[in-house]
Design a protein around this motif. Structure first.
Motif: not given
Length: 542
Positions: A80-83, A217-224
């Protein structure tokens, strides 16, 4: 009218197709910052190498070379980072290619203007539509040398274009040149180095629908909670499962937070980018996603409730409200701004002025705003306005491209449409037909206010000119209607109107009785005519 250029047709500008929001990463620990710096430096080096390989491919690039580059990057990062890196590389190369084409066009325009002026005799006066000759032999000689220099640059640029060779600086060429003027920029070498390295980092990830919270790759959950999937060489820094590093900071988007939360809870794609503001020492996270293409409303619908015409100037917007027939309503409005200072200050000034303009448009109830489709590319050249340096600086300071993009995106949030019109002759014809008639002792009409009326009338599909003089024959309008104010099917259109009474002219009152007796005429008149609006004949004396 033969010398006037043909005007382009007005159109409704399409709405925005993407959204981006930003929030600060607060309360990061030294360990968090160290990990982010390590990830940015590692992936930034990979992005630099990939951009170099893409520029070397030139026009020989294809799907095979793209796949080979992605496989090479996958081994030292992830798929994913390569893409994400290869996609960013292609976008940057394409942007450089478009800038190269614009540079060639600008050089060609300058060469054409120089050749024209050099072909004229020295001291030849110019006209309103064409520049004249140069003022002296010395200036003619210096411009001939500049012509040779521009021709060399043009030939080199065309050769690069044909070979598919572009020149790109990761981090920005302006910041690179600042290294040679540190005292003028107010920076030390260490400060410049920190800014240069931060601009070349790469901490970004494209969204992916169907994955958890829309990004793997960079994940942000609903609680931040923010977590980053580390590349293979940095897996020893992880503090969570599956090769992830969880930051101590929490994210809460104040703007469009509900829309963002709806997307991630439905596992729809959201792209993220983490970057460092070296001047403030703050880390930020930017979330962006695409919107479905919204069908623009028809131009007829945008004109139904009138229009606000906006004239863009170097220090203010001049706006005037018009009804659907093109008649000015109320007083002119001006929304000032200051384009001096830093880029952030200029952007805030434009945003504040546009906010007040949109709020006024919502209060008066119009559905669209008319604005000029400005492009000052040909007006910024030294060859056309060489001595008028102040004028060149004036038009260069008007952010036409950024202004149109920001106005469209801000107006779309309130259901307002933007109608772009041809800017030709709006200031000239507006001042000619509208400035003096609308000026009163209590209303000061500027040339810019009159231009706003001209822009609004053109956006509504009406001619700019006001009502013409009465016909030459008589008052029965035998020579045709006096104006082109409204269409023939509109109520209250121009023409001969009956008096506002409760009975037809010459007929009895509804009660059948006269309210008062007729008085004897004190003058001798001819017999009444059977025709209406017939002018009395002139009396001749012998």
């Amino acid at each position: 009218m033969g010398g006037l250029r043909k005007l382009t047709v007005s159109f409704v500008v399409p709405g925005p197709c993407g959204v981006a929001v930003r929030d600060r990463l607060k309360h990061l620990t030294p360990q968090d910052e160290m990990v982010l710096r390590a990830v940015g430096a590692h992936q930034g080096a990979l992005a630099s190498g990939d951009l170099k390989a893409r520029c070397a491919d030139g026009l020989e690039h294809g799907a095979d070379t793209w796949a080979a580059r992605k496989r090479e990057l996958t081994g030292v990062s992830s798929s994913r980072i390569a893409g994400a890196i290869t996609k960013a590389t292609h976008d940057q190369w394409a942007l450089a290619r478009r800038c190269q084409a614009a540079h060639i066009q600008k050089l060609a325009a300058g060469i054409k203007m120089l050749r024209h002026r050099l072909s004229l005799p020295v001291g030849e006066p110019g006209t309103r539509r064409a520049a004249g000759g140069y003022r002296s032999k010395n200036e003619w000689f210096r411009k001939s040398r500049r012509l040779a220099a521009l021709e060399d640059r043009h030939d080199a640029a065309v050769a690069d274009w044909q070979a598919g060779q572009v020149r790109v600086v990761r981090g920005g060429r302006r910041l690179l040149n600042t290294r040679h003027h540190l005292a003028q920029a107010g920076l030390t070498e260490e400060q410049w180095r920190d800014r240069w390295e931060a601009e070349r980092w790469f901490i970004a990830a494209d969204g992916e629908s169907g994955k958890r919270f829309g990004n793997e790759t960079i994940r942000v959950t609903p609680d931040g909670e923010v977590s980053v999937r580390l590349p293979v060489p940095l897996v020893h820094l992880v503090n969570a499962k599956h090769g992830r590093y969880v930051l101590t900071a929490r994210i809460a988007f104040a703007h469009r937070g509900v829309e963002w939360a709806d997307r991630i809870e439905a596992n729809r794609a959201v792209a993220y980018r983490i970057h460092l503001d070296t001047e403030r020492g703050r880390w930020y996270l930017t979330a962006s996603w695409q919107r479905p293409v919204v069908q623009t409303i028809p131009l007829k619908t945008a004109r139904a409730r009138g229009m606000i015409g906006v004239d863009t100037n170097a220090d203010h917007f001049a706006a005037y409200r018009l009804d659907r027939h093109g008649n000015p309503i109320g007083e002119p409005h001006r929304f000032p701004y200051d384009l001096s200072g830093t880029a952030g200050h200029r952007d805030a000034q434009i945003r504040h002025a546009l906010t007040r303009l949109i709020n006024w448009a919502r209060r008066v109830g119009v559905a669209a705003i008319g604005i000029e489709d400005l492009d000052f590319t040909t007006e910024k050249t030294r060859e056309k306005h060489g001595r008028r340096k102040g004028f060149r600086q004036l038009i260069s300071g008007i952010p036409t491209g950024k202004l149109k993009a920001r106005l469209v995106s801000m107006a779309a949030e309130y259901g307002l449409s933007i109608v772009a019109v041809d800017p030709a002759y709006t200031s000239q014809w507006g001042a000619q037909h509208w400035q003096e008639p609308l000026a009163t002792p209590h209303r000061i009409m500027s040339r810019h206010d009159a231009a706003g009326i001209a822009i609004g009338r053109r956006a509504l599909g009406h001619p700019i000119r006001r009502r013409t003089a009465p016909p030459p024959h008589d008052r029965s309008d035998r020579a045709g209607h006096r104006t082109v104010q409204a269409g023939p099917g509109a109520r209250g259109r121009e023409g001969t109107r009956p008096p506002a009474t409760d009975r037809p002219p010459g007929g009895p009152s509804p009660s059948g009785k006269r309210k008062r007796g007729t008085s004897a005429s004190k003058t001798v008149r001819d017999a009444p005519s059977t025709q209406q609006w017939v002018q009395d004949s002139l009396m001749h004396t012998g």
